[in-house]
Every structure is written in structure tokens, then in C-alpha cells.
Motif scaffolding. Structure first.
Motif, PDB file in Angstrom:
ATOM      1  N   ILE A  11       0.899  -1.156  -0.122  1.00  0.00           N
ATOM      2  CA  ILE A  11       0.053   0.215  -0.028  1.00  0.00           C
ATOM      3  C   ILE A  11       0.961   1.143   0.076  1.00  0.00           C
ATOM      4  O   ILE A  11       1.621   1.383   1.072  1.00  0.00           O
ATOM      5  CB  ILE A  11      -1.040   0.220   1.388  1.00  0.00           C
ATOM      6  N   THR A  13       1.287   5.105   0.564  1.00  0.00           N
ATOM      7  CA  THR A  13       0.408   6.153   1.294  1.00  0.00           C
ATOM      8  C   THR A  13       1.143   7.598   1.272  1.00  0.00           C
ATOM      9  O   THR A  13       2.349   7.585   1.520  1.00  0.00           O
ATOM     10  CB  THR A  13      -0.138   5.709   2.731  1.00  0.00           C
ATOM     11  N   LEU A  20      -6.232   5.169   5.206  1.00  0.00           N
ATOM     12  CA  LEU A  20      -5.264   4.308   5.438  1.00  0.00           C
ATOM     13  C   LEU A  20      -5.548   3.221   6.579  1.00  0.00           C
ATOM     14  O   LEU A  20      -5.675   1.969   6.293  1.00  0.00           O
ATOM     15  CB  LEU A  20      -3.758   4.731   5.909  1.00  0.00           C
ATOM     16  N   CYS A  23      -8.394   1.082   5.568  1.00  0.00           N
ATOM     17  CA  CYS A  23      -7.860  -0.125   4.628  1.00  0.00           C
ATOM     18  C   CYS A  23      -7.356  -1.132   5.387  1.00  0.00           C
ATOM     19  O   CYS A  23      -7.549  -2.280   5.281  1.00  0.00           O
ATOM     20  CB  CYS A  23      -6.795   0.625   3.577  1.00  0.00           C
ATOM     21  N   VAL A  40       3.598  -0.982   3.948  1.00  0.00           N
ATOM     22  CA  VAL A  40       3.201   0.200   3.684  1.00  0.00           C
ATOM     23  C   VAL A  40       4.300   1.103   3.371  1.00  0.00           C
ATOM     24  O   VAL A  40       5.284   1.144   4.027  1.00  0.00           O
ATOM     25  CB  VAL A  40       2.199   0.786   4.669  1.00  0.00           C
ATOM     26  N   GLY A  50       1.216   8.136   7.899  1.00  0.00           N
ATOM     27  CA  GLY A  50       0.805   6.858   7.628  1.00  0.00           C
ATOM     28  C   GLY A  50       1.652   6.066   8.505  1.00  0.00           C
ATOM     29  O   GLY A  50       1.167   5.109   9.106  1.00  0.00           O
ATOM     30  N   ASP A 100      -4.653   0.727  -3.211  1.00  0.00           N
ATOM     31  CA  ASP A 100      -4.335   2.264  -2.616  1.00  0.00           C
ATOM     32  C   ASP A 100      -4.951   2.527  -1.209  1.00  0.00           C
ATOM     33  O   ASP A 100      -5.749   1.811  -0.646  1.00  0.00           O
ATOM     34  CB  ASP A 100      -5.030   3.041  -3.732  1.00  0.00           C
ATOM     35  N   ASP A 101      -4.091   3.579  -0.823  1.00  0.00           N
ATOM     36  CA  ASP A 101      -4.543   3.875   0.561  1.00  0.00           C
ATOM     37  C   ASP A 101      -5.998   4.482   0.997  1.00  0.00           C
ATOM     38  O   ASP A 101      -6.375   4.740   1.975  1.00  0.00           O
ATOM     39  CB  ASP A 101      -3.381   4.777   1.205  1.00  0.00           C
TER      40      ASP A 101
END
Length: 312
Positions: A11, A13, A20, A23, A40, A50, A100-101
Motif C-alpha cells: 500500500i 500512502t 489508510l 484500509c 506500507v 501513515g 491504494d490507501d
């Protein structure tokens, strides 16, 4: 055996801590019995919101091993490369799924992607993204903008052209040099389409899982017709730049000029003789913007859609 496959969910971010978190919470609920890691890539090395979200979730006992890598250079291409680099550093990793975040999957998302990958022996499997609009556009605008969105059936396809919902056989990246995603698209967008078209031209096998759905937040800033016009322009611009870079067999300047002329005629028809139909009027405007982006690309101009987002 399928149960022995080590899957990484990757992911990128940047400044979206709320989505996020959602997710990651959704990923913690997926139906997957095999080994899985989540990586991430934090692309905001100043605020690092993030990173803070991930640290809090690890401290609270997150279901899967959760790793954060810092993507020092701005731009989603850098973030994607950092994710792949971290994933394939482990030789046991067999698959890399990207999301995607600002998206979130259902419990059966990964299972559907993996099942189609095995069935089709595909290098890449994509799935649909269903948009959730904060401020729903008018129905005729939405219909013109989305078109035949999500109409693909499950099975082999010629191309998957975005990484917003995708599964890769990790061998795809091990066979190709780093960087996989071209940093030249850092502020343009389209780095995923560029990579995937290159893979297709090299003989990559693509498939689609109609059932592997993720949902995506569309904030108010993306719900206006003005934003959709700018996105259409950017899409035409990056498509032209990618074609000029790869020169696929179907692309010649003569053929592209003919296609641009035809698209220009259709857009003007929709905006004049058929303008009494709101959907056709909007479709004509979006097509005109896409044509403009292509012509700009032919002239060597690059539309940097993400310049403001990444502080350029």
C-alpha cells in the motif's frame, strides 16, 4: 501448495491517515488462511501520518506482520518501487497485491485474485474498483464519466492498466530491473500503466477477476465535472507519452493522428448536434479534454497532476 504461498499486500500512502487506517482494518478481516504480510510505503517523510497509523495498529496487535518503508523521493512511482523492493527482498514471497490507501477490500478480495491467478496462470490479475462518492455527481455526469466501467468478465484479458486493485506474480519483478515504475512519471501519474504496457509487450499474461472488488473513496474535490475534465486531459497526455516511449505495434503517428481526428469529430458532434442530451454533452467534453491531452503529449508537454500534492 496454495497454502504455502507467501503473499504481500502493498500500500503506497501519502497524507491519508484516516483512509489508510480503514484500509488496514479491512485487510485484517480478509478470509485468508495462508501466510501474509502487509507493507506500507510512507511517501510523506515530514508528517509521516501513515507511519503513525501503522505503529499504532502494530501496538494494538494487528493480525498480520505490518512493515513500513520510507519512500524518500516524492511521488507514487518511488513509493511503488519501495514496496516492490521490500517485498521481493524476501525470497519466499510468491505474490504481491497492490491496493491504494483510499480503498478498502471485502473479506473475499484476495481469495478471488489468487484463484484466478492459479486458474489462468497469469502474471497479473486485476479487479474492479467501485467508487463511493462523497458528493455524488449528477447521474448524466456519472454515466458519461464511468462509461462501461467494471464490465469485464472473469478470465484472461489483453491488459490490466492500473495498480489500484491488482495481484502480481512476484516473479514478474524478479525478472525485471529496478526501478520497475519509471520515476519520469512521478508527478504525472500513469507510472502503473507504463509498467503494465511494457510487461504486456514482453509477453506478460493478464487476467481479470470480476468478483475481486475493492471500494474507493471519492472526496468532494474529485466529484466535480472540472476535476473529471482535468483527469481526462491527464489520461490522454500520459497515454500519448507512454505510447511514444514504448512504440507498441499498433501505434504509429499516422494511425494515432487518424484516431485523434475521429475522436475530435465525435466530441464536437456530441457537444453540438447532440448537446440536447446532457450525457452526450458531458461525454463530448471529456473526450475533447482527452484529445487535448494527447496533442499536448505529441508536442512534448507533460501535465504534472500531482505537483501540488507532493509539494512541487
Amino acid at each position: 501448495m496454495p497454502g504455502a504461498e507467501l503473499v504481500v499486500v502493498a500500500i503506497p500512502t501519502c497524507r491519508r491517515p484516516r483512509t489508510l487506517r480503514r484500509c488496514l482494518e479491512a485487510l485484517a478481516e480478509i478470509d485468508h488462511a495462508g501466510p501474509l504480510r502487509v507493507i506500507v510505503a510512507e511517501n510523506d517523510t515530514v508528517g509521516r501520518e501513515g507511519l503513525a497509523v501503522c505503529e499504532a495498529m502494530v501496538a494494538a496487535g494487528y493480525r498480520f506482520p505490518l512493515q513500513v518503508v520510507l519512500a524518500e523521493e516524492r511521488g507514487v512511482a518511488c513509493a511503488r518501487n519501495a514496496l516492490v523492493r521490500a517485498a521481493i527482498a524476501d525470497p519466499e514471497v510468491s505474490h504481491i497485491a497492490m491496493i491504494d490507501d483510499d480503498e478498502w477490500p471485502g473479506p473475499d478480495w484476495l481469495g478471488h485474485l489468487l484463484a484466478v491467478q492459479r486458474q489462468e496462470e497469469a502474471d497479473v490479475v486485476g479487479g474492479p474498483v467501485q467508487r463511493s462518492y462523497e458528493v455524488p455527481p449528477a447521474p448524466h455526469v456519472l454515466k458519461a464519466a464511468e462509461g462501461a466501467y467494471g464490465a469485464l468478465g472473469t478470465g484472461r484479458v489483453d491488459l490490466v492498466d492500473a495498480t489500484s486493485n491488482i495481484l502480481f506474480d512476484a516473479a514478474v519483478f524478479r525478472r525485471r530491473p529496478d526501478p520497475w515504475f519509471d520515476p519520469a512519471y512521478t508527478l504525472l501519474g500513469g507510472e502503473d500503466r507504463d509498467f503494465l504496457i511494457g510487461l504486456a509487450l514482453a509477453g506478460g499474461v493478464f487476467a481479470w477477476s470480476r468478483e475481486a472488488v475493492v471500494r474507493e473513496d471519492y472526496p468532494a474535490s474529485r466529484c466535480s465535472l472540472g476535476w473529471m475534465v482535468r483527469r481526462a486531459y491527464r489520461g490522454g497526455n500520459t497515454d500519448m507519452l507512454i505510447n511514444l516511449k514504448h512504440r507498441p505495434p499498433s501505434f504509429t503517428l499516422l494511425r494515432e493522428g487518424s484516431k485523434i481526428g475521429g475522436a475530435l469529430g465525435v466530441s464536437l458532434l456530441n457537444m453540438t448536434l447532440l448537446a440536447w442530451k446532457p450525457e452526450r454533452r458531458v461525454a463530448g467534453l471529456l473526450l475533447l479534454a482527452r484529445v487535448g491531452g494527447k496533442l499536448a503529449g505529441l508536442a512534448g508537454l507533460r501535465y504534472q497532476e500531482y505537483r501540488t500534492i507532493h509539494g512541487g
